[in-house]
Structures are given as C-alpha cells and as structure tokens.
Design a protein around this motif. Structure first.
Motif, PDB file in Angstrom:
ATOM      1  N   GLN A 159       0.821  -1.211   0.000  1.00 28.90           N
ATOM      2  CA  GLN A 159       0.000   0.000   0.000  1.00 28.90           C
ATOM      3  C   GLN A 159       0.857   1.264   0.000  1.00 28.90           C
ATOM      4  N   ASP A 162       2.024   3.183  -3.527  1.00 29.21           N
ATOM      5  CA  ASP A 162       1.172   4.186  -4.175  1.00 29.21           C
ATOM      6  C   ASP A 162       1.124   5.478  -3.366  1.00 29.21           C
ATOM      7  N   ARG A 163       1.164   5.384  -2.045  1.00 25.63           N
ATOM      8  CA  ARG A 163       1.132   6.591  -1.217  1.00 25.63           C
ATOM      9  C   ARG A 163       2.367   7.459  -1.456  1.00 25.63           C
ATOM     10  N   ALA A 165       4.383   7.303  -4.066  1.00 28.12           N
ATOM     11  CA  ALA A 165       4.376   7.743  -5.464  1.00 28.12           C
ATOM     12  C   ALA A 165       3.472   8.955  -5.655  1.00 28.12           C
ATOM     13  N   ALA A 166       2.298   8.930  -5.017  1.00 25.30           N
ATOM     14  CA  ALA A 166       1.364  10.052  -5.157  1.00 25.30           C
ATOM     15  C   ALA A 166       1.938  11.318  -4.522  1.00 25.30           C
ATOM     16  N   SER A 169       4.579  12.626  -6.845  1.00 26.48           N
ATOM     17  CA  SER A 169       3.980  13.153  -8.077  1.00 26.48           C
ATOM     18  C   SER A 169       3.382  14.539  -7.852  1.00 26.48           C
ATOM     19  N   ARG A 215       5.763  -2.902  -9.416  1.00 27.59           N
ATOM     20  CA  ARG A 215       4.785  -1.848  -9.110  1.00 27.59           C
ATOM     21  C   ARG A 215       5.496  -0.527  -8.833  1.00 27.59           C
ATOM     22  N   HIS A 219       5.717   3.463 -11.511  1.00 23.91           N
ATOM     23  CA  HIS A 219       5.478   4.869 -11.157  1.00 23.91           C
ATOM     24  C   HIS A 219       6.661   5.729 -11.615  1.00 23.91           C
TER      25      HIS A 219
END
Length: 469
Positions: A159, A162-163, A165-166, A169, A215, A219
C-alpha cells in the motif's frame, strides 16, 4: 571465593569487584583514587551538578566509534571492489547533538518517525543523507519526507508504494525508495533455514518482492534503489548476514532484468558486550566477512557488485553511554534452591531509577553490568540484583552481578553500556521524570537533553491550570 549458587552460570566471581570489564565501558572510563572518571569528569561531580538518575554519554567515544564503524565497512567493501553506505540508526538514541556527531563522522542517519525526522532536520543534517523507515508511516510523515527531499524512503508494504508515489507526483519530484523484505534469516536463534514468510510486522516476503518492485517501477515518480533486510539485533557473528545476503542477491539478480538495482541494504544489528560473557566479533572482522560473502555471491551469480548499505546504531552509541544511580536501600533475601533443600542469600540493591529509564531488562530480559562508582572497596564480592524504585516486581536494572559486599545507601552505582535503547525507550511510569542526558569530553560536561521535572509532567495534565489557579 566460591560463587553464589543463585548466580547464573555465565557469571563468575571477580578477583576484584572494582575492576572494569574490558569492552563494557567507554575507553575514557577509569578509576582515579577509587572513583570512576568518564571523559575526564569524576562521577561525583556529575551527580552533584545534574542529579541522579543520569544518562552520561562519552562524546569522544561516540564520535570515534562512529568513524571506526564507518571506516571498517567502507574499507571492507572497497577491498572487494564496491562501496558502503553507512546510516546511523537513530532509534538507538537520537538528539540534535548526537545527530550532529554522526553527520560530522560522515554517516547518514535513519529515522523512523516524524519526530525523529524533525530532530535530524533541526540538527542541520542534509535531508539527502536521511533514510525513512517504519511499517506504518502516516500520510503526513510521507508528505513531509518527500517535501524536504529525503534521500530514501524504505517501502514497508505494498500500500505504501502508491502513497509515496502520489506524494512525489504532487510535488513533481522523483523519490528514491528501497523495499524492505524478509529473508527468512532469524539471527536471534540462528535458524537460518526458516521460511521466507516471517511472522512479523516489518517488510514483505522475499518471494513477493519482484511484483512489488514492478509496481514501484511502474510509477514515474519513484526510483528503485534496491532491497532492504534487517535480520535482528545484538548479533555477534557474520553468519546470519552472509545467509541473508545470499538470499537477497538471488532476487537482486532477477530484478536486474527490469532495470538498475544500484544498492543492497543489509540493515544493522551488530552487537555489543553488556556482560563479561558477551563476546561480539570486532566490527572489522564482521565487515570483511560480509564483504567477501557479497563479492563471492555476485561473482557466482555473474552480476556486478552493488553498493552495500548498513544501519548500525547500538554498536556506535551503546558503549558510549552509562547510567548513574544513587543507592537508596539494600536488602538481603534468603532464597531457596535445589527443590527447597538449600538456601542462599541474594542482595537487592535498590536505586533511584529503574524501568522508566531502562526498559530493556523488563522487555527483553536484557543483562547489564554495574560497579560502585564513587569509591573502591576491598570488601568481599557479594551477589547482587539491582532493582529500580517502581511499583513492579519486574523492575530490575541489573539481574545479577558481583559488587563489593559493603555496597550501601548513598553509593553511586554506574551501569555500563546504556547508550542505546535506554533513553529512547524511557517513560514516565509512576510519574518519574525522564533523566537528563549529559555529554562529557575533555574534562567538561554539558546537558544535551534536559531532564524532566514534576512541573513538566504536571503541565501536560489539562486540569493542572485549574489547580494552579
């Protein structure tokens, strides 16, 4: 003198109960006219100026040990054609001063909370030199780490990919990350053949690493540095590191097919001596054996040597610290043994601190060593158990050691090797304030972390303003 039958098998009666066991104390600790002196400062002066309990950190020892550990690891990897990146594990003990000492010694620093990050930043440490650990980093912690330009975030769960990476970004940056895995090597028990699906909260199974790395690589805002693994703490030999490295390198090789994998992080956990029975391998020997194992593994797999990262903490700061206490009471207790057929005396020596300033004996049954610090004595050694003042029967500071039999109320007691995981695990149990931390060097002493007063403790109670008013 025969040993007390209540003594553990590893504990021998000392020829001199005043003698300092080599390797347990910082290298500036010595006796002068019977009194312990650390960093050129007599312990009686420290107790008078700052009170007890008191954490004392030998600044020279901490700085020198940091350089020695870094140099040993870097030199060993250089000899096999690679390089080492060394992080100080801040969880062992972190303050603004200590962070500066580590940075001065050329170390990076690992943090594992927003608070530890704040300390490192307040110390002026370059964020590029920081790594951020943790199995449950909050969104706010991730955002702050990314925003300050932290050198690496250690991904601990799927999990989290993605946190992070966001967050990267949103700021238009590429965040470097490592992936924490479980190699299945249990250094505590030397069960090197355990399965890779360890029953613990940190990291992911090594078998799941390829999918997680894919994964990460998907990103654009993340850059994968390599795998990370931490096999345990208080490790005396290189065997566990060697086995873990071999398992990681097999996956590392497969990951190279999808892109660069510049680093391999083998974690920390190098042990120190807490008692005369402890015999940790010298850091130079450990470093060389680990380096040779990594080099041999890469040659066998036909892959280039990565930069190897390490995260020592205890092995740098542990022996640099000692804790001073004042003896309050002594008590002889008659204890039965051999199915109640025999009895022997154990002397309880109670001091003015305890599990609130050193939780490790209660948490892990950790063993420590003590000496009377304010004087020498020619009294016969007596088996003692040093107890704290808390309302818990398990409040033990030193489970077993031999002290001069005339140890008495008012004596200063020094407990060795308390630089790591003592202040950092301290609490306010029974409403005791956490002790001050004093750094000593070249005959000078100064407070680097202020001790807590009763006023500090009361100030956090929301009803206190009304009581005061």
């Amino acid at each position: 003198m025969p040993s007390n039958p209540l003594a553990p098998s590893w504990l021998s009666v000392p020829d001199d109960a005043n003698a300092l066991v080599p390797g347990l104390w910082s290298r500036t600790v010595a006796r002068s006219d019977g009194e312990l002196v650390v960093g050129g400062v007599p312990v009686s002066e420290l107790a008078t100026r700052f009170g007890t309990p008191l954490y004392v950190v030998d600044e020279q020892e901490a700085r020198e040990r940091a350089v020695e550990v870094r140099s040993a690891l870097q030199d060993a990897l250089a000899r096999v054609g690679s390089a080492a990146k060394v992080y100080y594990a801040g969880k062992a003990f972190l303050s603004i001063e200590v962070a500066r000492w580590m940075a001065d010694a050329g170390l990076n620093i690992d943090v594992c909370s927003g608070g530890e990050l704040a300390v490192a930043l307040a110390a002026g440490v370059d964020p590029e030199c920081l790594g951020f650990h943790g199995n449950n980093k909050s969104q706010a912690e991730i955002e702050r780490a990314v925003s300050v330009g932290i050198g690496a975030i250690i991904i601990d769960s799927v999990q989290e990919i993605d946190r992070v990476a966001a967050a990267a970004s949103r700021r238009g940056v590429v965040q470097r990350v490592r992936l924490r895995t479980n190699s299945g090597v249990h250094a505590h028990t030397h069960a090197f053949l355990a399965t890779s699906h360890e029953d613990q909260k940190f990291g992911i199974a090594l078998a799941d690493a390829p999918d997680a790395v894919a994964r990460i690589r998907a990103h654009e805002s993340l850059e994968f540095l390599g795998l990370h693994c931490h096999i345990g703490s208080q490790i005396f030999g290189a065997e566990g590191f060697a086995e873990s490295a071999a398992r990681l390198l097999a996956v590392h090789r497969d990951l190279l097919a999808g892109g660069d994998v510049p680093e391999l992080n083998l974690g920390g956990g190098f042990g120190i001596a807490y008692t005369a029975a402890d015999d940790p391998a010298p850091i130079g020997e450990l470093a060389q054996r680990i380096a040779e194992t990594v080099a041999a593994g890469c040659e066998e797999l036909g892959i280039p040597l990565p930069v190897v990262a390490f995260e020592p903490g205890r092995s740098i700061i542990g022996t640099a610290g000692l804790t001073l206490y004042t003896v309050g009471t002594t008590k002889d207790v008659l204890v039965s043994y051999q199915d109640d057929a025999e009895t022997a005396v154990r002397r309880y020596v109670s001091v003015d601190g305890g599990m609130s300033d050193n939780a490790r004996p209660s948490l892990y049954e950790a063993q420590y060593s003590a000496r009377i610090a304010n004087r020498a004595s020619d009294a016969e050694p007596a088996l003692v158990r040093v107890a704290g003042k808390h309302c818990e029967s398990g409040d033990i500071v030193v489970d077993a050691d031999y002290l001069p039999g005339d140890v008495a109320p008012g004596d200063l007691l020094a407990v060795a090797a308390t630089g790591a995981y003592c202040w950092s695990l301290a609490s306010n149990y029974n409403y005791l304030g956490r002790p001050a931390v004093v750094a000593v060097r070249d005959g000078e002493a100064r407070v680097i972390v202020r001790g807590e007063t009763e006023e500090d403790l009361l100030a956090r109670d929301a009803a206190y303003e009304g009581v005061k008013g």
